[in-house]
Write an enzyme that holds these catalytic residues in place. Sequence first.
Site, short mmCIF file in Angstrom:
data_model
loop_
_atom_site.label_atom_id
_atom_site.label_comp_id
_atom_site.label_asym_id
_atom_site.label_seq_id
_atom_site.Cartn_x
_atom_site.Cartn_y
_atom_site.Cartn_z
N GLY A 86 18.77 -46.08 16.44
CA GLY A 86 19.11 -47.17 17.35
C GLY A 86 20.39 -47.00 18.16
O GLY A 86 20.79 -47.93 18.87
N TRP A 88 21.14 -45.24 20.93
CA TRP A 88 20.97 -45.39 22.39
C TRP A 88 20.67 -46.86 22.73
O TRP A 88 21.15 -47.38 23.74
CB TRP A 88 19.82 -44.51 22.91
CG TRP A 88 20.20 -43.08 23.13
CD1 TRP A 88 21.12 -42.35 22.44
CD2 TRP A 88 19.64 -42.20 24.12
NE1 TRP A 88 21.17 -41.07 22.93
CE2 TRP A 88 20.28 -40.95 23.95
CE3 TRP A 88 18.66 -42.33 25.10
CZ2 TRP A 88 19.97 -39.84 24.76
CZ3 TRP A 88 18.34 -41.24 25.91
CH2 TRP A 88 19.00 -40.01 25.73
N ASP A 109 9.70 -46.57 18.32
CA ASP A 109 9.77 -45.34 17.51
C ASP A 109 8.66 -45.36 16.48
O ASP A 109 8.15 -46.41 16.10
CB ASP A 109 11.13 -45.22 16.79
CG ASP A 109 11.47 -43.78 16.43
OD1 ASP A 109 12.36 -43.20 17.07
OD2 ASP A 109 10.81 -43.21 15.52
N ASP A 125 3.67 -44.92 17.68
CA ASP A 125 3.63 -43.53 18.14
C ASP A 125 3.41 -43.57 19.65
O ASP A 125 2.38 -44.06 20.12
CB ASP A 125 2.47 -42.81 17.44
CG ASP A 125 2.35 -41.36 17.88
OD1 ASP A 125 3.00 -40.96 18.86
OD2 ASP A 125 1.58 -40.62 17.24
N ASP A 150 14.68 -40.09 23.99
CA ASP A 150 15.42 -39.09 23.20
C ASP A 150 14.48 -38.54 22.12
O ASP A 150 14.92 -38.05 21.09
CB ASP A 150 16.65 -39.77 22.56
CG ASP A 150 17.69 -38.78 22.03
OD1 ASP A 150 17.70 -37.62 22.51
OD2 ASP A 150 18.49 -39.17 21.16
N LYS A 190 14.92 -36.21 26.93
CA LYS A 190 15.37 -34.97 26.31
C LYS A 190 14.31 -33.89 26.52
O LYS A 190 13.14 -34.10 26.28
CB LYS A 190 15.55 -35.21 24.80
CG LYS A 190 15.83 -33.93 24.05
CD LYS A 190 16.66 -34.07 22.84
CE LYS A 190 16.16 -34.96 21.75
NZ LYS A 190 17.30 -35.23 20.82
N1 SAM Z 1 18.32 -41.87 20.44
C1 SAM Z 1 18.25 -42.13 19.02
C2 SAM Z 1 19.57 -42.75 18.60
O1 SAM Z 1 20.53 -42.69 19.37
O2 SAM Z 1 19.64 -43.32 17.51
C3 SAM Z 1 17.96 -40.88 18.22
C4 SAM Z 1 16.55 -40.40 18.44
S1 SAM Z 1 16.05 -39.12 17.33
C5 SAM Z 1 16.89 -37.72 17.97
C6 SAM Z 1 14.42 -38.77 17.83
C7 SAM Z 1 13.41 -39.86 17.46
O3 SAM Z 1 12.17 -39.57 18.11
C8 SAM Z 1 13.09 -39.95 15.96
O4 SAM Z 1 13.49 -41.19 15.46
C9 SAM Z 1 11.56 -39.81 15.91
O5 SAM Z 1 10.92 -40.65 14.97
C10 SAM Z 1 11.18 -40.18 17.32
N2 SAM Z 1 9.84 -39.69 17.71
C11 SAM Z 1 9.39 -38.42 17.67
N3 SAM Z 1 8.11 -38.39 18.07
C12 SAM Z 1 7.77 -39.66 18.40
C13 SAM Z 1 6.56 -40.27 18.87
N4 SAM Z 1 5.46 -39.54 19.09
N5 SAM Z 1 6.55 -41.60 19.10
C14 SAM Z 1 7.67 -42.34 18.87
N6 SAM Z 1 8.83 -41.82 18.40
C15 SAM Z 1 8.87 -40.51 18.18
#
Ligand code: SAM
Length: 237
Positions: A86, A88, A109, A125, A150, A190
């Site tokens: 959370g 961002w 997420d 998802d 992200d 990203k």
């Molecule tokens: N921006 C976030 C923060 O500042 O707290 C950190 C994000 S973290 C690097 C990447 C996130 O992408 C993870 O929580 C992961 O569960 C999510 N993610 C990956 N694939 C996903 C998908 N298909 N659908 C939703 N979320 C996804």
Amino acid sequence: MVSRGKGGGAERRGGSRKLAVKLRTAKGRKIASTRWLQRQLNDPYVEEAKRRGYRSRAAFKLVEMDDKYRFLRPGMVVLDLGAAPGGWSQIAAERVGSAEGKGRVLAVDLSPIEPLPGVEVLTQDVSAGDAPALIGAALKGGHADVVLSDMAAPATGHRSTDHVRVVALVEAALDLAEDVLKPGGTFVAKVFQGGAGGELVSRLKRSFAKVQHVKPKASRPESPEVYVLATGFRGAK
Ligand code: SAM
């Protein structure tokens, strides 16, 4: 075991002397996880995130990008994809003023996100077939000014598999952005390995007036991650 390094490990910040933390490799702890833990303990962004109550050090990547490019403004609607835990979303909520009733932040997420002031949460998802409809419903048919992604899939260590998964996630985010963004809107995502590939960049250039790659200082220099910043959405097809 944690010990405080002396002499050469000391670091100066804001006039105060800070000792670097050194870790001895504990029995059973892999060298990679010892290195990760040591880096976390010595990382000023981790410390500052803790101090300010941000849920991730990643929060500072968005702070830096927005300080420079100013795409988050009071009253805006922001869709944050891959938002857990959370960090961002916290920054977006602060900058649009959603906790004070100005604008909105919708955080999506795969993993659940603990409640945050001014942030609506959807556990979903983003790549699933029903994601556009569910996200559209959560936005109550409204449009977003900014779509952030992200998202990162866990690395398999297999280069081409990882690359395909990264591209698929960026494309899923872009599909959603093209559905929900208002004309003039912004997309931040990203990407890895030297930026978005040629096909993705061409698609971004068709949909947005300006496309650039950004590597915030808070993104570790050794990480291949970089962000694509696309501004001036030309409007839905
Ligand atoms: N921006 C976030 C923060 O500042 O707290 C950190 C994000 S973290 C690097 C990447 C996130 O992408 C993870 O929580 C992961 O569960 C999510 N993610 C990956 N694939 C996903 C998908 N298909 N659908 C939703 N979320 C996804």
